[in-house]
Motif scaffolding. Structure first.
Motif, PDB file in Angstrom:
ATOM      1  N   GLY A  17       0.758  -1.211  -0.030  1.00 39.08           N
ATOM      2  CA  GLY A  17      -0.046  -0.018   0.034  1.00 39.08           C
ATOM      3  C   GLY A  17       0.927   1.256  -0.146  1.00 39.08           C
ATOM      4  N   ALA A  18       0.472   2.068  -0.787  1.00 39.45           N
ATOM      5  CA  ALA A  18       1.352   3.334  -1.067  1.00 39.45           C
ATOM      6  C   ALA A  18       0.323   4.684  -0.729  1.00 39.45           C
ATOM      7  CB  ALA A  18       2.156   3.575  -2.392  1.00 39.45           C
ATOM      8  N   GLY A  19      -0.557   4.578   0.357  1.00 38.37           N
ATOM      9  CA  GLY A  19      -1.289   5.623   0.748  1.00 38.37           C
ATOM     10  C   GLY A  19      -0.503   6.460   1.707  1.00 38.37           C
ATOM     11  N   PHE A  40      14.027  -3.177   0.994  1.00 39.97           N
ATOM     12  CA  PHE A  40      12.442  -3.178   1.217  1.00 39.97           C
ATOM     13  C   PHE A  40      11.971  -2.705  -0.074  1.00 39.97           C
ATOM     14  CE2 PHE A  40      13.267   1.404   1.837  1.00 39.97           C
ATOM     15  CZ  PHE A  40      12.177   2.038   1.289  1.00 39.97           C
ATOM     16  N   VAL A  41      10.487  -3.162  -0.453  1.00 40.19           N
ATOM     17  CA  VAL A  41       9.909  -2.822  -1.372  1.00 40.19           C
ATOM     18  C   VAL A  41       8.409  -2.230  -1.122  1.00 40.19           C
ATOM     19  CG1 VAL A  41       9.104  -4.992  -1.825  1.00 40.19           C
ATOM     20  CG2 VAL A  41       9.059  -3.673  -3.683  1.00 40.19           C
ATOM     21  N   VAL A  42       7.932  -1.414  -1.939  1.00 38.84           N
ATOM     22  CA  VAL A  42       6.612  -0.870  -1.630  1.00 38.84           C
ATOM     23  C   VAL A  42       5.639  -1.441  -2.880  1.00 38.84           C
ATOM     24  CG1 VAL A  42       5.020   1.178  -1.285  1.00 38.84           C
ATOM     25  CG2 VAL A  42       7.530   1.102  -0.621  1.00 38.84           C
ATOM     26  N   LEU A  43       4.707  -2.033  -2.576  1.00 42.46           N
ATOM     27  CA  LEU A  43       4.034  -2.556  -3.622  1.00 42.46           C
ATOM     28  C   LEU A  43       2.453  -1.677  -3.534  1.00 42.46           C
ATOM     29  CD1 LEU A  43       4.408  -6.457  -3.145  1.00 42.46           C
ATOM     30  CD2 LEU A  43       5.833  -4.924  -4.720  1.00 42.46           C
ATOM     31  N   VAL A 108       0.521  -3.277  -8.787  1.00 43.15           N
ATOM     32  CA  VAL A 108       0.584  -4.753  -8.285  1.00 43.15           C
ATOM     33  C   VAL A 108      -0.485  -4.995  -7.298  1.00 43.15           C
ATOM     34  CG1 VAL A 108       2.099  -6.101  -6.970  1.00 43.15           C
ATOM     35  CG2 VAL A 108       3.212  -4.332  -8.367  1.00 43.15           C
ATOM     36  N   ASP A 109      -1.050  -6.394  -7.759  1.00 44.35           N
ATOM     37  CA  ASP A 109      -2.157  -6.859  -7.013  1.00 44.35           C
ATOM     38  C   ASP A 109      -1.560  -8.077  -5.968  1.00 44.35           C
ATOM     39  OD1 ASP A 109      -4.682  -7.552  -5.585  1.00 44.35           O
ATOM     40  OD2 ASP A 109      -5.450  -8.177  -7.628  1.00 44.35           O
ATOM     41  N   VAL A 110      -1.494  -7.702  -4.862  1.00 40.63           N
ATOM     42  CA  VAL A 110      -1.102  -8.628  -3.631  1.00 40.63           C
ATOM     43  C   VAL A 110      -2.176  -9.751  -3.613  1.00 40.63           C
ATOM     44  CG1 VAL A 110      -0.379  -9.146  -1.516  1.00 40.63           C
ATOM     45  CG2 VAL A 110       0.561  -7.239  -2.733  1.00 40.63           C
ATOM     46  N   ASP A 128       5.569 -10.705  -9.627  1.00 40.34           N
ATOM     47  CA  ASP A 128       6.856 -11.378  -8.654  1.00 40.34           C
ATOM     48  C   ASP A 128       6.157 -11.857  -7.369  1.00 40.34           C
ATOM     49  OD1 ASP A 128       8.800 -10.827 -10.681  1.00 40.34           O
ATOM     50  OD2 ASP A 128       8.957  -8.777  -9.972  1.00 40.34           O
ATOM     51  N   ALA A 129       6.637 -12.800  -6.925  1.00 39.82           N
ATOM     52  CA  ALA A 129       6.600 -13.097  -5.487  1.00 39.82           C
ATOM     53  C   ALA A 129       7.840 -12.614  -4.576  1.00 39.82           C
ATOM     54  CB  ALA A 129       6.493 -14.735  -5.321  1.00 39.82           C
ATOM     55  N   TRP A 130       7.443 -12.303  -3.269  1.00 45.77           N
ATOM     56  CA  TRP A 130       8.532 -11.494  -2.727  1.00 45.77           C
ATOM     57  C   TRP A 130       8.523 -12.437  -1.253  1.00 45.77           C
ATOM     58  CZ3 TRP A 130      11.265  -7.404  -4.482  1.00 45.77           C
ATOM     59  CH2 TRP A 130      10.592  -6.957  -5.796  1.00 45.77           C
ATOM     60  N   SER A 131       9.947 -12.554  -0.750  1.00 48.33           N
ATOM     61  CA  SER A 131      10.107 -13.246   0.349  1.00 48.33           C
ATOM     62  C   SER A 131      10.737 -12.255   1.322  1.00 48.33           C
ATOM     63  CB  SER A 131      11.188 -14.394   0.161  1.00 48.33           C
ATOM     64  OG  SER A 131      11.546 -14.941   1.431  1.00 48.33           O
ATOM     65  N   ALA A 132       9.958 -12.173   2.627  1.00 53.27           N
ATOM     66  CA  ALA A 132      10.177 -10.867   3.573  1.00 53.27           C
ATOM     67  C   ALA A 132      10.455 -11.331   5.040  1.00 53.27           C
ATOM     68  CB  ALA A 132       9.290  -9.774   3.435  1.00 53.27           C
ATOM     69  N   ARG A 133      11.222 -10.743   5.634  1.00 50.18           N
ATOM     70  CA  ARG A 133      11.315 -11.164   7.065  1.00 50.18           C
ATOM     71  C   ARG A 133      10.401 -10.468   8.015  1.00 50.18           C
ATOM     72  NH1 ARG A 133      17.211  -9.404   8.750  1.00 50.18           N
ATOM     73  NH2 ARG A 133      16.732 -10.597  10.580  1.00 50.18           N
ATOM     74  N   ALA A 134       9.767  -9.191   7.432  1.00 49.54           N
ATOM     75  CA  ALA A 134       8.608  -8.467   8.132  1.00 49.54           C
ATOM     76  C   ALA A 134       7.792  -7.955   7.024  1.00 49.54           C
ATOM     77  CB  ALA A 134       9.340  -7.471   8.941  1.00 49.54           C
ATOM     78  N   LEU A 135       6.597  -7.579   7.456  1.00 50.03           N
ATOM     79  CA  LEU A 135       5.613  -6.945   6.590  1.00 50.03           C
ATOM     80  C   LEU A 135       4.988  -5.770   7.056  1.00 50.03           C
ATOM     81  CD1 LEU A 135       3.534  -7.846   3.925  1.00 50.03           C
ATOM     82  CD2 LEU A 135       2.033  -7.942   5.460  1.00 50.03           C
ATOM     83  N   ILE A 136       4.794  -4.755   6.470  1.00 55.23           N
ATOM     84  CA  ILE A 136       3.981  -3.842   6.774  1.00 55.23           C
ATOM     85  C   ILE A 136       2.816  -3.746   5.850  1.00 55.23           C
ATOM     86  CG2 ILE A 136       3.651  -1.205   7.035  1.00 55.23           C
ATOM     87  CD1 ILE A 136       6.647  -0.985   7.729  1.00 55.23           C
ATOM     88  N   ASN A 137       1.775  -3.795   6.739  1.00 56.49           N
ATOM     89  CA  ASN A 137       0.410  -3.695   5.854  1.00 56.49           C
ATOM     90  C   ASN A 137      -0.405  -2.352   6.031  1.00 56.49           C
ATOM     91  OD1 ASN A 137      -1.767  -5.658   4.266  1.00 56.49           O
ATOM     92  ND2 ASN A 137      -2.822  -4.353   5.591  1.00 56.49           N
ATOM     93  N   ALA A 138      -0.255  -1.675   4.830  1.00 58.27           N
ATOM     94  CA  ALA A 138      -0.870  -0.386   4.821  1.00 58.27           C
ATOM     95  C   ALA A 138      -1.941  -0.153   3.762  1.00 58.27           C
ATOM     96  CB  ALA A 138       0.272   0.618   4.503  1.00 58.27           C
TER      97      ALA A 138
END
Length: 362
Positions: A17-19, A40-43, A108-110, A128-138
């Motif tokens: 989310g990029a709000g 990090f990446v912003v989707l 990008v639709d998660v 793409d698929a992403w492998s992350a150690r942490a996630l920020i859901n916004a």
């Protein structure tokens, strides 16, 4: 095409989310040493910058927006109050993304976030698929408009639409319009539509509460605390407005005096030609406009089983109690623009400790 079969790209943090909430989080990630695209990446699923603001109706000018707070590190100045908020804020978010090099990926639709390998999270998207150690859901709420169900709803011959589809008042010229909902959107819609419509009717489940006097910091803190307590208990969050009431300004007073805000109790059924109550009273209508709010857009987190029996995700601060790798920013008490800024900073601080193997305080 879903690319989860291929090797997932590894980063420390994925921001969805990029709000306001997502950009604030990305800013604080960058400020604390995380590098975009490397760490990090912003989707974002929207077609362009602006978060949910880009989808707001044209008649919602910047001057009508209540409590828009600037993003961290860059003030929003000299905005024309007569311009649509969708344009003003979209341009501001675009400048912000470029100024701080946040490199938001869109559209990008998660699709889903699930348990990956090596204690990582697997974020599956339409690309793409992403492998992350942490996630920020916004992800906010705009993508989940709430449509109540009433007997006979499918028989209505007129038009039904939600605030998320509101086109502005001109589209209701000469029509009989029922507006459902006692929040800020419902009252704004009514006041805009009334000069154009042949007739308006306002119905709400509960009598609206109008708030006299200024919105002080103490009132704001008390309201946020009530919302915060709900998410701490694992209940679905309510909006801050639902506990503060509606500000009784000059426009509201005039609409009350004119009879535009003449609230009726909720109807019992919908008929082909309108609505009716159990006592036999009825109102004919061409349009039913559901200003009934939104729910948190968190369905993509379902594989992680974060929901509590009460229906919400139990959160301490921004951290999901069931999984400390997950932070929800812009959820519940941090749904306001200033709350999202503070929550973004807090989430990044917690994630930094988590990735460093330090204990994270409750």
């Amino acid at each position: 095409m879903n690319n989860t079969g291929a090797r997932a790209r590894e980063v420390d943090v994925v921001v969805i989310g990029a709000g306001q909430a997502g950009l604030s989080s990305a800013y604080h990630l960058r400020r604390t040493g995380f590098e975009p695209e490397r760490d990090f990446v912003v989707l974002d699923h929207a077609p362009r910058p602006g978060g949910a603001w880009q989808f707001r109706w044209p008649s919602l000018t910047y001057g009508k927006v209540h409590g828009m707070h600037s993003l961290p590190g860059m003030e929003l100045t000299d905005a024309d109050p007569a311009r649509p908020s969708s344009e003003v804020i979209a341009e501001y978010f675009d400048r912000y993304e470029r100024a701080f090099g946040l490199r938001v990926r869109r559209p990008v639709d998660v699709k889903a976030v699930r348990e990956g390998s090596g204690e990582r999270l697997l974020v599956e998207t339409d690309g793409d698929a992403w492998s992350a150690r942490a996630l920020i859901n916004a992800t906010g709420t705009w993508d989940r408009p709430f449509w109540p169900r009433y007997p006979g709803q499918e028989t209505f011959r007129g038009r039904q639409l939600h605030t998320a589809q509101y086109p502005g008042p001109e589209g209701f010229a000469g029509q009989r319009v029922i507006v459902v909902g006692g929040g800020a959107s419902g009252t704004q819609h009514l006041m805009e539509i009334a000069p154009y419509a042949a007739e308006t009717t306002w119905v709400t489940r509960r009598p609206p509460v109008f708030r006299e006097g200024p919105f002080t910091e103490d009132i704001g803190r008390a309201a946020v605390a009530l919302v915060e307590e709900r998410v701490r208990q694992g209940l679905p969050p309510k909006s801050v407005v639902s506990v503060t009431g509606l500000p009784l300004n000059d426009a509201i007073r005039q609409a009350l005096d004119d009879g535009v805000l003449d609230r009726q109790p909720m109807f019992d059924r919908i008929t082909p030609d309108g609505v009716e109550w159990a006592d036999g009273r009825r109102v004919d209508a061409d349009v039913i406009l559901w200003a009934t709010g939104f729910r948190a857009a968190v369905d993509h987190l379902a594989p992680l089983r974060l929901r509590e029996p009460g229906g919400g995700i139990r959160v301490e601060g921004t951290r999901a109690v069931a999984d400390p790798r997950i932070h929800l920013v812009g959820y519940g008490p941090s749904a306001s623009t200033i709350g999202a800024n503070r929550a973004g900073r807090a989430a990044v601080r917690d994630i930094g400790k988590l990735l460093a193997g330090e204990p994270v305080a409750a």
